[in-house]
Structures are given as C-alpha cells and as structure tokens.
Enzyme design. Sequence first.
Site, short mmCIF file in Angstrom:
data_model
loop_
_atom_site.label_atom_id
_atom_site.label_comp_id
_atom_site.label_asym_id
_atom_site.label_seq_id
_atom_site.Cartn_x
_atom_site.Cartn_y
_atom_site.Cartn_z
N ILE A 70 -36.94 30.94 9.61
CA ILE A 70 -36.71 30.88 8.16
C ILE A 70 -37.45 29.65 7.68
CG2 ILE A 70 -34.49 29.73 8.54
CD1 ILE A 70 -33.58 30.93 5.81
N VAL A 72 -39.11 27.64 4.07
CA VAL A 72 -39.41 27.48 2.65
C VAL A 72 -40.57 26.49 2.56
CG1 VAL A 72 -38.55 26.67 0.42
CG2 VAL A 72 -37.04 27.96 1.95
N GLU A 104 -30.76 29.53 15.92
CA GLU A 104 -30.84 28.20 16.53
C GLU A 104 -31.44 27.26 15.51
OE1 GLU A 104 -30.79 31.09 19.79
OE2 GLU A 104 -32.38 30.82 18.31
N TYR A 116 -26.41 25.92 6.78
CA TYR A 116 -25.77 26.96 7.58
C TYR A 116 -24.25 26.82 7.56
CZ TYR A 116 -30.57 27.45 9.27
OH TYR A 116 -31.93 27.61 9.35
#
Length: 148
Positions: A70, A72, A104, A116
């Site tokens: 992930i 950005v 992870e 998270y």
Amino acid sequence: MLEARPMQTRDLPAVMAVECLAYSHPWSQGIFEDCLRVKGYDCRVYEREQTLVAYTVMSWGAGEAHLLNICVHPDHQGQGLGRQVLEQVVERAREKGADSLFLEVRVSNEGARGLYESMGFNEIGQRFDYYPADKGREDALVFALPLL
C-alpha cells in the site's frame, strides 16, 4: 475525489516512480508484473484528477486476504488518503470473501502502524529480519483485521 480502478501494465511506469520515491527498498517492476499476471491478486491504482496518487496490491484465497503493498505518493501523504485507500482495500477483501485481512509493516513505520491500529487492526506477531534496510534487515510486525 479519489477514483479507484484495476492496475494495468500501462500504469507501471507511474507506479514505479511512486514506489521509488516512497520506499528506500522498492519492489521491482517484475514483482508488479507478476502480481498483475497471477490469479488471486487484486492490484489497484487510486487517482485524483487523473493523476496516480496511490496504489495497492492484495492477494486473497482460502478465506484470507493479505495486503502486500500500500503506497501513497509522498507529495499526497498526510491528507487522509492512506485511510481512504485502506478503507477501500478492506471493502475489496470483504467482496472477495475473506474473513481476515493481514499485513506486515516495518517496526519503524510508526505512522502506518498508527493508521492500522486506528482502523481496528491488531498486532498478532513479528517477522524477524523481514525487510531489507540500509544497515542489514528490519523486523516486521504482523497485523490482522477480522472482517466478519
């Protein structure tokens, strides 16, 4: 407005540019190509005004989903995009029939860990020497989010 769509091979130059800006040890283009080619992977790009600002790679199978990447764009961090993107990943994992979403994260990545945890992920383990680092290796924390 953040627009999501499936990642395509033609997106890889822009994805690689962001990957190299955001990470000290980026994935190779070959890894992304493999993820696009193999069944069981969900690769998405997120655009704002037709500019790629984020992307994700998730795998799924056997009732589980695993968020593998992930990212950005650094110029767009701190604007809530990480949360928006992660919310969409969670929804996609549910659509794929997963009952848990795993990921992870580097021990040193306090910003991501905070995101998270704020979204309900729980730390469930640690992988020693998981990530390459400038001086050797860095541990990863394993997080899980129940989706049921």
